[in-house]
Design an enzyme around this catalytic site. Structure first.
Site, PDB file in Angstrom:
ATOM      1  N   ASP A 208      24.842  37.121  34.835  1.00 18.31           N
ATOM      2  CA  ASP A 208      24.925  37.251  33.382  1.00 18.31           C
ATOM      3  C   ASP A 208      24.364  36.069  32.609  1.00 18.31           C
ATOM      4  O   ASP A 208      24.686  35.875  31.442  1.00 18.31           O
ATOM      5  CB  ASP A 208      26.392  37.450  32.990  1.00 18.31           C
ATOM      6  CG  ASP A 208      27.293  36.385  33.615  1.00 18.31           C
ATOM      7  OD1 ASP A 208      26.775  35.302  33.935  1.00 18.31           O
ATOM      8  OD2 ASP A 208      28.499  36.640  33.774  1.00 18.31           O
TER       9      ASP A 208
ATOM     10  N   HIS B  64      33.635  24.672  31.622  1.00 15.99           N
ATOM     11  CA  HIS B  64      32.314  24.556  30.994  1.00 15.99           C
ATOM     12  C   HIS B  64      31.962  25.671  30.018  1.00 15.99           C
ATOM     13  O   HIS B  64      30.936  25.586  29.354  1.00 15.99           O
ATOM     14  CB  HIS B  64      31.226  24.537  32.076  1.00 15.99           C
ATOM     15  CG  HIS B  64      31.007  25.885  32.705  1.00 15.99           C
ATOM     16  ND1 HIS B  64      31.768  26.348  33.738  1.00 15.99           N
ATOM     17  CD2 HIS B  64      30.132  26.879  32.407  1.00 15.99           C
ATOM     18  CE1 HIS B  64      31.363  27.557  34.075  1.00 15.99           C
ATOM     19  NE2 HIS B  64      30.374  27.909  33.284  1.00 15.99           N
TER      20      HIS B  64
ATOM     21  N   GLU C 258      25.337  41.390  41.566  1.00 20.14           N
ATOM     22  CA  GLU C 258      26.585  41.173  40.818  1.00 20.14           C
ATOM     23  C   GLU C 258      26.578  42.017  39.538  1.00 20.14           C
ATOM     24  O   GLU C 258      26.844  41.548  38.425  1.00 20.14           O
ATOM     25  CB  GLU C 258      26.810  39.688  40.503  1.00 20.14           C
ATOM     26  CG  GLU C 258      28.275  39.372  40.226  1.00 20.14           C
ATOM     27  CD  GLU C 258      28.544  37.885  40.009  1.00 20.14           C
ATOM     28  OE1 GLU C 258      28.713  37.162  41.008  1.00 20.14           O
ATOM     29  OE2 GLU C 258      28.596  37.441  38.857  1.00 20.14           O
TER      30      GLU C 258
ATOM     31  N   GLU D  77      27.656  35.834  27.975  1.00 17.89           N
ATOM     32  CA  GLU D  77      27.493  36.491  29.281  1.00 17.89           C
ATOM     33  C   GLU D  77      27.836  37.984  29.261  1.00 17.89           C
ATOM     34  O   GLU D  77      27.179  38.781  29.937  1.00 17.89           O
ATOM     35  CB  GLU D  77      28.336  35.775  30.337  1.00 17.89           C
ATOM     36  CG  GLU D  77      27.843  34.383  30.725  1.00 17.89           C
ATOM     37  CD  GLU D  77      28.275  33.281  29.770  1.00 17.89           C
ATOM     38  OE1 GLU D  77      29.020  33.578  28.793  1.00 17.89           O
ATOM     39  OE2 GLU D  77      27.879  32.123  29.969  1.00 17.89           O
TER      40      GLU D  77
ATOM     41  N   HIS E  80      30.820  18.993  34.536  1.00 12.42           N
ATOM     42  CA  HIS E  80      29.547  19.665  34.222  1.00 12.42           C
ATOM     43  C   HIS E  80      28.657  18.708  33.431  1.00 12.42           C
ATOM     44  O   HIS E  80      29.155  17.872  32.686  1.00 12.42           O
ATOM     45  CB  HIS E  80      29.895  20.910  33.388  1.00 12.42           C
ATOM     46  CG  HIS E  80      28.769  21.876  33.167  1.00 12.42           C
ATOM     47  ND1 HIS E  80      27.706  21.599  32.339  1.00 12.42           N
ATOM     48  CD2 HIS E  80      28.544  23.122  33.641  1.00 12.42           C
ATOM     49  CE1 HIS E  80      26.881  22.632  32.316  1.00 12.42           C
ATOM     50  NE2 HIS E  80      27.363  23.576  33.110  1.00 12.42           N
TER      51      HIS E  80
ATOM     52  N   ARG F 258      31.035  28.120  27.094  1.00  9.70           N
ATOM     53  CA  ARG F 258      30.682  27.857  25.683  1.00  9.70           C
ATOM     54  C   ARG F 258      31.850  28.135  24.744  1.00  9.70           C
ATOM     55  O   ARG F 258      32.092  27.378  23.810  1.00  9.70           O
ATOM     56  CB  ARG F 258      29.492  28.750  25.276  1.00  9.70           C
ATOM     57  CG  ARG F 258      28.144  28.101  25.458  1.00  9.70           C
ATOM     58  CD  ARG F 258      27.031  29.049  25.025  1.00  9.70           C
ATOM     59  NE  ARG F 258      25.792  28.358  24.749  1.00  9.70           N
ATOM     60  CZ  ARG F 258      24.955  27.891  25.673  1.00  9.70           C
ATOM     61  NH1 ARG F 258      25.241  28.024  26.946  1.00  9.70           N
ATOM     62  NH2 ARG F 258      23.833  27.297  25.324  1.00  9.70           N
TER      63      ARG F 258
HETATM   64  C1  UD1 Z   1      25.074  28.310  31.914  1.00 12.96           C
HETATM   65  C2  UD1 Z   1      25.238  29.835  31.770  1.00 12.96           C
HETATM   66  C3  UD1 Z   1      26.666  30.243  32.134  1.00 12.96           C
HETATM   67  C4  UD1 Z   1      27.058  29.704  33.494  1.00 12.96           C
HETATM   68  C5  UD1 Z   1      26.801  28.204  33.539  1.00 12.96           C
HETATM   69  C6  UD1 Z   1      27.082  27.695  34.932  1.00 12.96           C
HETATM   70  C7  UD1 Z   1      24.009  30.959  29.989  1.00 12.96           C
HETATM   71  C8  UD1 Z   1      23.978  31.328  28.565  1.00 12.96           C
HETATM   72  N1  UD1 Z   1      25.034  30.218  30.384  1.00 12.96           N
HETATM   73  O1  UD1 Z   1      25.908  27.713  30.943  1.00 12.96           O
HETATM   74  O2  UD1 Z   1      26.755  31.657  32.150  1.00 12.96           O
HETATM   75  O3  UD1 Z   1      28.423  29.955  33.683  1.00 12.96           O
HETATM   76  O4  UD1 Z   1      25.434  27.931  33.220  1.00 12.96           O
HETATM   77  O5  UD1 Z   1      27.280  26.323  34.960  1.00 12.96           O
HETATM   78  O6  UD1 Z   1      23.111  31.304  30.709  1.00 12.96           O
HETATM   79  N2  UD1 Z   1      22.743  20.220  31.750  1.00 12.96           N
HETATM   80  C9  UD1 Z   1      22.092  19.161  32.340  1.00 12.96           C
HETATM   81  N3  UD1 Z   1      21.730  19.286  33.673  1.00 12.96           N
HETATM   82  C10 UD1 Z   1      22.001  20.400  34.396  1.00 12.96           C
HETATM   83  C11 UD1 Z   1      22.677  21.460  33.791  1.00 12.96           C
HETATM   84  C12 UD1 Z   1      23.022  21.367  32.458  1.00 12.96           C
HETATM   85  O7  UD1 Z   1      21.843  18.147  31.732  1.00 12.96           O
HETATM   86  O8  UD1 Z   1      21.656  20.421  35.594  1.00 12.96           O
HETATM   87  C13 UD1 Z   1      23.121  20.112  30.318  1.00 12.96           C
HETATM   88  C14 UD1 Z   1      21.921  20.212  29.371  1.00 12.96           C
HETATM   89  O9  UD1 Z   1      22.138  19.370  28.278  1.00 12.96           O
HETATM   90  C15 UD1 Z   1      21.982  21.668  28.905  1.00 12.96           C
HETATM   91  C16 UD1 Z   1      23.495  21.873  28.845  1.00 12.96           C
HETATM   92  O10 UD1 Z   1      24.008  21.167  29.980  1.00 12.96           O
HETATM   93  O11 UD1 Z   1      21.323  21.879  27.685  1.00 12.96           O
HETATM   94  C17 UD1 Z   1      23.977  23.297  28.873  1.00 12.96           C
HETATM   95  O12 UD1 Z   1      23.333  24.059  29.878  1.00 12.96           O
HETATM   96  P1  UD1 Z   1      23.143  25.660  29.656  1.00 12.96           P
HETATM   97  O13 UD1 Z   1      22.493  26.241  30.870  1.00 12.96           O
HETATM   98  O14 UD1 Z   1      22.519  25.941  28.344  1.00 12.96           O
HETATM   99  O15 UD1 Z   1      24.628  26.181  29.526  1.00 12.96           O
HETATM  100  P2  UD1 Z   1      25.838  26.190  30.532  1.00 12.96           P
HETATM  101  O16 UD1 Z   1      27.053  25.968  29.724  1.00 12.96           O
HETATM  102  O17 UD1 Z   1      25.557  25.318  31.686  1.00 12.96           O
HETATM  103  N1  UDP Z   2      30.372  24.309  42.088  1.00 11.04           N
HETATM  104  C1  UDP Z   2      29.691  23.270  42.746  1.00 11.04           C
HETATM  105  N2  UDP Z   2      29.929  21.982  42.352  1.00 11.04           N
HETATM  106  C2  UDP Z   2      30.796  21.662  41.367  1.00 11.04           C
HETATM  107  C3  UDP Z   2      31.463  22.732  40.687  1.00 11.04           C
HETATM  108  C4  UDP Z   2      31.219  24.031  41.072  1.00 11.04           C
HETATM  109  O1  UDP Z   2      28.909  23.513  43.652  1.00 11.04           O
HETATM  110  O2  UDP Z   2      30.975  20.484  41.087  1.00 11.04           O
HETATM  111  C5  UDP Z   2      30.085  25.698  42.499  1.00 11.04           C
HETATM  112  C6  UDP Z   2      31.275  26.610  42.738  1.00 11.04           C
HETATM  113  O3  UDP Z   2      31.694  26.557  44.076  1.00 11.04           O
HETATM  114  C7  UDP Z   2      30.718  27.976  42.377  1.00 11.04           C
HETATM  115  C8  UDP Z   2      29.704  27.685  41.294  1.00 11.04           C
HETATM  116  O4  UDP Z   2      29.409  26.289  41.384  1.00 11.04           O
HETATM  117  O5  UDP Z   2      30.014  28.535  43.471  1.00 11.04           O
HETATM  118  C9  UDP Z   2      30.253  28.013  39.941  1.00 11.04           C
HETATM  119  O6  UDP Z   2      29.416  27.517  38.970  1.00 11.04           O
HETATM  120  P1  UDP Z   2      29.871  27.352  37.479  1.00 11.04           P
HETATM  121  O7  UDP Z   2      31.341  27.203  37.413  1.00 11.04           O
HETATM  122  O8  UDP Z   2      29.029  26.272  36.905  1.00 11.04           O
HETATM  123  O9  UDP Z   2      29.380  28.716  36.813  1.00 11.04           O
HETATM  124  P2  UDP Z   2      30.013  30.186  36.695  1.00 11.04           P
HETATM  125  O10 UDP Z   2      30.382  30.657  38.034  1.00 11.04           O
HETATM  126  O11 UDP Z   2      31.151  30.097  35.729  1.00 11.04           O
HETATM  127  O12 UDP Z   2      28.916  30.980  36.073  1.00 11.04           O
END
Ligand code: UD1
Ligand code: UDP
Length: 371
Positions: free
Chosen positions: A99, A208, A121, A135, A241, A210
């Site tokens: 999603d 994490h 999924e 999502e 995160h 939103r």
């Molecule tokens: C995204 C997904 C969410 C998922 C989550 C998993 C969408 C809309 N959201 O949300 O469904 O649950 O990933 O973690 O697709 N950032 C870094 N380095 C990284 C990752 C993130 O710096 O490796 C920071 C950046 O500033 C980025 C912010 O985190 O802009 C948010 O990342 P983003 O992918 O937009 O949203 P998530 O909350 O991570």
């Molecule tokens: N995870 C990881 N390292 C971490 C936290 C989570 O590898 O420090 C793994 C966790 O086991 C799971 C996935 O990341 O498989 C979940 O990711 P996240 O919670 O970011 O996203 P969501 O599942 O909510 O989309």
């Protein structure tokens, strides 16, 4: 027979963890498949951590991440860049996961190019437009665009049937369990684990979403501080995160508490093994709700809704929301009431037996041989 050209596209940590087992399986079946791996890098560091663990080198890396990116920015960049790749590669099928905005934008782009879409999924629902945001609508739109639906459970299949998606729905289990079978090790060691008194109770937490940014997250963090102040044997492990908004708040509220360990995101092997050694997990993550029942670790879900109702029904997860008092009371209950704790810890895993990736590839083969 002609090889089936399967393009696997993902961009965030959870997609990478749950798509990697499919990529590894494709690499074992090169006589039938021609795999192409595309990463959007919606996440950069957190994606690279997973690619390194599974030793996957993408064929294309869109490298789109920017700090505090908006949903529109992610969507626009992926639409523009996927167009070129789809035109060049002309895959037989594109596989997307779950999603995220990477998955939705890729599905939309594939649809514009009339390329079949397989949704891994498929069928998870809260039926609440803004929870989780964005999502819930991402996955509804992906399911509308998809040709093959790989539903992890019967419940998700039923959700799809409710929306009149009647064709090509397959219940496969969740590939999260495939990954888990690969990562959890008996002889696991980690510096932080060595430092924590083995008599103490580890509470592993992640947060994490939103919709939880701001006040809901602050309330949860404050409940945790109260628990740590009152319970001398509790140690919180919080791999934070990389979202700057979360890191700022975590540092503000938890900074200086010696039994709250704020650490960098763990790689997936470390995370799964930490999870298996924890007393309890607090999370708003989707993937962790699927993994924890397999590890017999209770989860308090820090959200008002969940699409993982199977875990709630199996008794492995409790939906507690983000109210400060509620979170505090529920943690207390599981620390003090052994009976409540054991009930959650002994629930069965509803997310499959770890063969989802193999099943998905067999279904794709059958689908194309029938055409
Ligand atoms: C995204 C997904 C969410 C998922 C989550 C998993 C969408 C809309 N959201 O949300 O469904 O649950 O990933 O973690 O697709 N950032 C870094 N380095 C990284 C990752 C993130 O710096 O490796 C920071 C950046 O500033 C980025 C912010 O985190 O802009 C948010 O990342 P983003 O992918 O937009 O949203 P998530 O909350 O991570
Ligand atoms: N995870 C990881 N390292 C971490 C936290 C989570 O590898 O420090 C793994 C966790 O086991 C799971 C996935 O990341 O498989 C979940 O990711 P996240 O919670 O970011 O996203 P969501 O599942 O909510 O989309």
């Amino acid at each position: 027979m002609k090889k089936i050209k399967v393009m696997v596209v993902f961009g965030t940590r959870p997609e990478a963890i749950k798509m990697s087992p499919i990529v590894l399986e494709l690499q074992k079946q090169l006589d039938s498949f021609e795999p192409i791996v595309v990463v959007s890098a919606q996440h950069r560091e957190m994606l690279d951590q997973v690619l390194e663990i599974f030793k996957i080198t993408p064929d294309y890396d869109l490298n789109i991440m920017s700090q505090n990116q908006t949903l529109s920015e992610i969507t626009q960049k992926i639409l523009a860049k996927m167009e070129e790749i789809l035109e060049q590669e002309q895959p037989d099928i594109v596989l997307v996961h779950g999603d995220t905005t990477t998955a939705f934008s890729t599905a939309l782009s594939s649809f514009y190019h009339k390329i079949p879409i397989g949704h891994v999924e498929a069928g998870l629902r809260t039926w609440d437009k803004y929870s989780p945001f964005p999502e819930e609508m991402n996955r509804q739109m992906i399911d509308t665009l998809s040709d093959l639906h790989f539903a992890p459970t019967v419940t998700s299949k039923e959700n799809l049937l409710c929306e009149n998606h009647t064709k090509n729905i397959y219940v496969t289990g969740n590939t999260a369990i495939d990954a888990l079978n690969w990562t959890v090790r008996q002889d696991f060691h980690h510096d932080l684990l060595e430092k924590i008194d083995s008599e103490n109770k580890i509470i592993l937490m992640t947060m994490h979403r939103r919709e939880n940014l701001g006040q809901p997250m602050r309330d949860v963090f404050e409940a945790i501080v109260k628990i740590v102040e009152e319970e001398p044997t509790v140690e919180i492990v919080f791999p934070v995160h990389l979202n700057p908004k979360i890191r700022q708040l975590a540092n503000e509220i938890f900074g200086g508490c010696s039994r709250i360990h704020l650490i960098e995101p763990l790689d997936v092997i470390d995370f799964h093994n930490f999870a298996s050694k924890s007393y309890l997990i607090l999370t708003d993550s989707g993937g962790i709700q699927e993994e924890a029942p397999s590890l017999d670790i209770p989860v308090l879900v820090l959200r008002d809704t969940t699409e993982r109702m199977e875990g709630i029904e199996a008794g492995a997860l409790l939906l507690v929301g983000t109210d400060k008092e509620m979170v505090y009371q529920q943690i207390k209950e599981l620390l003090q009431n052994k009976e409540s704790y054991n009930k959650l810890a002994s629930a069965t895993n509803p997310y499959g037996d770890g063969t989802a990736s193999k099943q998905i590839l067999s279904i794709i083969k059958e689908y194309f041989s029938a055409l």
